[in-house]
Design a protein around this motif. Structure first.
Motif, PDB file in Angstrom:
ATOM      1  N   SER A  73       2.511  -9.201 -14.505  1.00 38.58           N
ATOM      2  CA  SER A  73       3.262  -9.566 -13.298  1.00 38.58           C
ATOM      3  C   SER A  73       3.094  -8.520 -12.204  1.00 38.58           C
ATOM      4  O   SER A  73       3.228  -8.829 -11.025  1.00 38.58           O
ATOM      5  N   LEU A  74       2.826  -7.260 -12.621  1.00 36.77           N
ATOM      6  CA  LEU A  74       2.681  -6.157 -11.670  1.00 36.77           C
ATOM      7  C   LEU A  74       1.414  -5.379 -11.980  1.00 36.77           C
ATOM      8  O   LEU A  74       1.185  -4.976 -13.122  1.00 36.77           O
ATOM      9  N   LEU A  75       0.594  -5.175 -10.955  1.00 38.32           N
ATOM     10  CA  LEU A  75      -0.621  -4.372 -11.072  1.00 38.32           C
ATOM     11  C   LEU A  75      -0.475  -3.132 -10.205  1.00 38.32           C
ATOM     12  O   LEU A  75      -0.110  -3.216  -9.036  1.00 38.32           O
ATOM     13  N   ILE A  76      -0.772  -1.967 -10.786  1.00 38.64           N
ATOM     14  CA  ILE A  76      -0.825  -0.722 -10.041  1.00 38.64           C
ATOM     15  C   ILE A  76      -2.285  -0.304  -9.963  1.00 38.64           C
ATOM     16  O   ILE A  76      -2.921  -0.071 -10.997  1.00 38.64           O
ATOM     17  N   ALA A  77      -2.825  -0.230  -8.763  1.00 37.81           N
ATOM     18  CA  ALA A  77      -4.223   0.148  -8.559  1.00 37.81           C
ATOM     19  C   ALA A  77      -4.253   1.523  -7.896  1.00 37.81           C
ATOM     20  O   ALA A  77      -3.937   1.660  -6.714  1.00 37.81           O
ATOM     21  N   SER A 136       3.481   6.452  -9.698  1.00 41.82           N
ATOM     22  CA  SER A 136       2.972   5.373 -10.546  1.00 41.82           C
ATOM     23  C   SER A 136       3.030   5.754 -12.019  1.00 41.82           C
ATOM     24  O   SER A 136       3.397   4.927 -12.862  1.00 41.82           O
ATOM     25  N   TYR A 137       2.685   6.994 -12.349  1.00 38.54           N
ATOM     26  CA  TYR A 137       2.747   7.434 -13.747  1.00 38.54           C
ATOM     27  C   TYR A 137       4.193   7.415 -14.254  1.00 38.54           C
ATOM     28  O   TYR A 137       4.453   7.060 -15.409  1.00 38.54           O
ATOM     29  N   ALA A 138       5.124   7.810 -13.396  1.00 39.36           N
ATOM     30  CA  ALA A 138       6.534   7.816 -13.785  1.00 39.36           C
ATOM     31  C   ALA A 138       7.032   6.402 -14.080  1.00 39.36           C
ATOM     32  O   ALA A 138       7.782   6.176 -15.039  1.00 39.36           O
ATOM     33  N   LEU A 139       6.609   5.440 -13.276  1.00 40.10           N
ATOM     34  CA  LEU A 139       7.031   4.056 -13.486  1.00 40.10           C
ATOM     35  C   LEU A 139       6.520   3.513 -14.815  1.00 40.10           C
ATOM     36  O   LEU A 139       7.182   2.708 -15.480  1.00 40.10           O
ATOM     37  N   LEU A 140       5.339   3.966 -15.228  1.00 35.48           N
ATOM     38  CA  LEU A 140       4.748   3.499 -16.481  1.00 35.48           C
ATOM     39  C   LEU A 140       5.182   4.330 -17.687  1.00 35.48           C
ATOM     40  O   LEU A 140       4.833   4.008 -18.818  1.00 35.48           O
ATOM     41  N   ARG A 182      -2.752 -15.345  -8.522  1.00 32.91           N
ATOM     42  CA  ARG A 182      -1.837 -15.266  -9.654  1.00 32.91           C
ATOM     43  C   ARG A 182      -0.413 -14.918  -9.245  1.00 32.91           C
ATOM     44  O   ARG A 182       0.452 -14.744 -10.102  1.00 32.91           O
ATOM     45  N   GLN A 183      -0.187 -14.779  -7.936  1.00 34.83           N
ATOM     46  CA  GLN A 183       1.138 -14.366  -7.451  1.00 34.83           C
ATOM     47  C   GLN A 183       1.591 -13.085  -8.144  1.00 34.83           C
ATOM     48  O   GLN A 183       2.736 -12.958  -8.609  1.00 34.83           O
ATOM     49  N   MET A 184       0.675 -12.148  -8.216  1.00 38.64           N
ATOM     50  CA  MET A 184       0.904 -10.883  -8.906  1.00 38.64           C
ATOM     51  C   MET A 184       1.330  -9.811  -7.900  1.00 38.64           C
ATOM     52  O   MET A 184       0.666  -9.602  -6.880  1.00 38.64           O
ATOM     53  N   ALA A 185       2.446  -9.156  -8.157  1.00 36.11           N
ATOM     54  CA  ALA A 185       2.863  -8.030  -7.324  1.00 36.11           C
ATOM     55  C   ALA A 185       1.866  -6.889  -7.535  1.00 36.11           C
ATOM     56  O   ALA A 185       1.468  -6.607  -8.666  1.00 36.11           O
ATOM     57  N   THR A 186       1.447  -6.246  -6.437  1.00 30.67           N
ATOM     58  CA  THR A 186       0.411  -5.215  -6.537  1.00 30.67           C
ATOM     59  C   THR A 186       0.794  -3.991  -5.725  1.00 30.67           C
ATOM     60  O   THR A 186       1.163  -4.095  -4.552  1.00 30.67           O
ATOM     61  N   LEU A 187       0.708  -2.831  -6.360  1.00 34.57           N
ATOM     62  CA  LEU A 187       0.902  -1.551  -5.687  1.00 34.57           C
ATOM     63  C   LEU A 187      -0.468  -0.901  -5.558  1.00 34.57           C
ATOM     64  O   LEU A 187      -1.079  -0.520  -6.562  1.00 34.57           O
ATOM     65  N   PHE A 188      -0.956  -0.786  -4.339  1.00 32.37           N
ATOM     66  CA  PHE A 188      -2.286  -0.244  -4.073  1.00 32.37           C
ATOM     67  C   PHE A 188      -2.141   1.175  -3.531  1.00 32.37           C
ATOM     68  O   PHE A 188      -1.642   1.377  -2.424  1.00 32.37           O
ATOM     69  N   GLY A 194       0.827  -1.194   0.000  1.00 30.50           N
ATOM     70  CA  GLY A 194       0.000   0.000   0.000  1.00 30.50           C
ATOM     71  C   GLY A 194       0.865   1.248   0.000  1.00 30.50           C
ATOM     72  O   GLY A 194       1.865   1.322   0.726  1.00 30.50           O
ATOM     73  N   LEU A 195       0.502   2.217  -0.819  1.00 30.50           N
ATOM     74  CA  LEU A 195       1.171   3.515  -0.858  1.00 30.50           C
ATOM     75  C   LEU A 195       0.146   4.535  -0.391  1.00 30.50           C
ATOM     76  O   LEU A 195      -0.842   4.791  -1.082  1.00 30.50           O
ATOM     77  N   VAL A 196       0.344   5.083   0.812  1.00 36.42           N
ATOM     78  CA  VAL A 196      -0.681   5.927   1.418  1.00 36.42           C
ATOM     79  C   VAL A 196      -0.135   7.320   1.716  1.00 36.42           C
ATOM     80  O   VAL A 196       1.073   7.523   1.834  1.00 36.42           O
ATOM     81  N   GLY A 197      -1.052   8.266   1.858  1.00 36.99           N
ATOM     82  CA  GLY A 197      -0.677   9.635   2.164  1.00 36.99           C
ATOM     83  C   GLY A 197      -1.777  10.576   1.693  1.00 36.99           C
ATOM     84  O   GLY A 197      -2.690  10.179   0.962  1.00 36.99           O
ATOM     85  N   GLU A 198      -1.675  11.826   2.106  1.00 37.82           N
ATOM     86  CA  GLU A 198      -2.655  12.824   1.703  1.00 37.82           C
ATOM     87  C   GLU A 198      -2.617  13.059   0.199  1.00 37.82           C
ATOM     88  O   GLU A 198      -1.636  12.754  -0.477  1.00 37.82           O
TER      89      GLU A 198
END
Length: 340
Positions: A178-182, A51-55, A208-214, A38-42
Motif C-alpha cells: 500500500s505504501l512505497l518508499i523510494a 524512512s528507516y525509522a518508519l520501517l 495501483r493507487q499506491m501511496a509513495t514517498l519519493f 517528494g521529500l527533498v533537501g540537502e
C-alpha cells in the motif's frame, strides 16, 4: 480522503560517543492513497533517517524522542519487531539507493523475488514452486524487463545498473504494498535511465493507487513526478506544498535557495546557479537555533534564533518560518542610543 500514512511531531536522536545527534525534530508528514509525496533537501537533512525509522530499521543508537507514526490506523512506533517484519515487504516496501549493494550477488534475481513472495505467503497452491516462479516472472514483466523468463535466472552482476534498479522495483512491488518508499532510486543512473525508472514508479503508483514517498535531493525530478513536496533542512520540515505552488512561489528562504541552486528541469543548464550559503549545522550542538536555517538566512532576526517555527497545521501551502518570503522582509533592530 484520510491519509494512509500520518506522521505527527516525530523526533529521533542518535546517542554517539561524540554527543547526542538530534537528527529529526517535530516532523509532520501525510500521504494519501495514490499520492506521490517528494521529500527533498540537502544530504544530511534527515530524509533517509526518517524512512528507516518508519520501517523500524534504524541504527541501534537511534531513539525516538516523541510523536507518532500511523499507517492505516496502526501505530508503527508501538509495533514489535515481528509485526514490523510482517508489514515490511507486504504492506510497506522500500527501494534503496544502490541496487548493486541491495541485491544478493550470489542469488538469482528470480529467487530473490520468490523469497519475498514466500515470506509473505502471497503465492499459495498445491504446486508452490511453480506458483512462486510464475509470480516472480510476472513481477519482472510488470517493470518492463525484456525476456523475463530468461532474466529470472540471471545474477545481478549480469545486469546493467538500470536493469538492477528495475529488479529492485519488482522486489519492492511483488506483494503489491500500500505504501512505497523510494530512497534516491535514480542514484548513479544516466539521465535517460533515470527518466525511465521514475516514469515506471509513477505509472505503477497511479495504476495501483499506491501511496509513495519519493526521497531525493533533485528538486527538478521531484517537480516532474510528485503531487506534493515536503522540504527538509537539518532535521526540520520547513515547507510543504503542492509541487507547482512550491516551484512557482516558494515561501521559505531555504526552499528558494534550493531552487536557485537547481539546474533548469528542461535544459539542465547550470548557468546562473547560486549555491546555498553556509553549511548544515552540527546537530550535536547544545546551542542549536530555534530555526536551524537561521545562521544561513539573510532574513533571520533574534526570534528565529530563539524560537522554533512550525508548519501551520492543515495548510495547503505550509511554511515553518517567522518571516516567509510572501511577507515583507524584517527590519533590522535599531541600534541602541549611545550613553553620554
Amino acid at each position: 480522503m484520510s491519509a494512509l500514512l500520518e506522521v505527527t511531531g516525530f523526533g529521533l536522536e542518535f546517542r554517539t560517543r561524540s554527543g547526542t545527534v538530534r537528527a529529526l525534530e517535530g516532523i509532520d508528514l501525510q500521504i494519501r492513497k495514490g499520492e506521490i509525496v517528494g521529500l527533498v533537501g540537502e544530504s544530511g537533512s534527515g530524509k533517509s533517517v526518517l524512512s528507516y525509522a518508519l520501517l523500524g530499521i534504524s541504527d541501534r543508537a537511534a531513539r525516538v524522542t516523541g510523536g507518532s507514526a500511523l499507517f492505516a490506523g496502526m501505530d508503527l512506533l508501538g509495533l514489535d519487531e515481528a509485526a514490523l517484519a510482517d508489514l515490511r515487504g507486504r504492506e510497506i516496501s522500500m527501494i534503496f539507493q544502490s541496487p548493486r549493494t541491495a541485491l544478493n550477488p550470489i542469488r538469482t534475481i528470480g529467487r530473490q523475488i520468490e523469497d519475498v513472495l514466500r515470506r509473505h505467503a502471497v503465492a499459495r497452491g498445491a504446486d508452490l514452486g511453480r506458483s512462486l516462479r510464475e509470480r516472480a516472472v510476472q513481477a519482472l514483466r510488470e517493470v518492463a524487463i525484456a525476456d523475463p523468463e530468461r532474466r529470472h535466472g540471471a545474477y545481478p552482476f549480469e545486469l546493467s545498473g538500470g536493469m538492477c534498479q528495475r529488479v529492485l522495483i519488482a522486489l519492492a512491488l511483488a506483494c503489491r504494498p500500500s505504501l512505497l518508499i523510494a530512497d534516491e532510486p535514480t542514484t548513479g543512473l544516466d539521465v535517460t535511465t533515470q527518466a525511465a525508472v521514475m516514469d515506471l514508479i509513477t505509472t505503477l503508483a497511479h495504476e495501483r493507487q499506491m501511496a509513495t514517498l519519493f526521497i531525493t535531493h533533485d528538486l527538478a525530478l521531484a517537480a516532474d513526478h510528485c503531487d506534493r513536496i515536503v522540504v527538509m533542512h537539518a532535521g526540520h520540515a520547513v515547507e510543504a506544498a503542492p509541487s507547482r505552488a512550491l516551484f512557482e512561489a516558494p515561501r521559505h528562504p531555504y526552499t528558494a535557495r534550493l531552487l536557485s541552486s537547481t539546474p533548469d528541469e528542461r535544459t539542465r543548464s547550470a548557468q546562473g546557479l547560486q549555491p546555498v550559503p553556509g553549511n548544515l549545522p552540527d546537530l550535536r550542538r547544545t546551542d542549536l537555533p530555534g530555526c536551524r536555517f537561521a545562521e544561513r538566512c539573510e532574513r533571520a532576526v533574534a526570534r528565529c534564533r530563539a524560537e522554533r517555527p512550525a508548519l501551520e497545521p492543515g495548510a495547503e501551502h505550509a511554511v515553518a518560518c517567522w518571516h516567509p518570503l510572501d511577507e515583507p522582509a524584517p527590519q533590522p533592530a535599531a541600534p541602541e542610543a549611545a550613553h553620554a
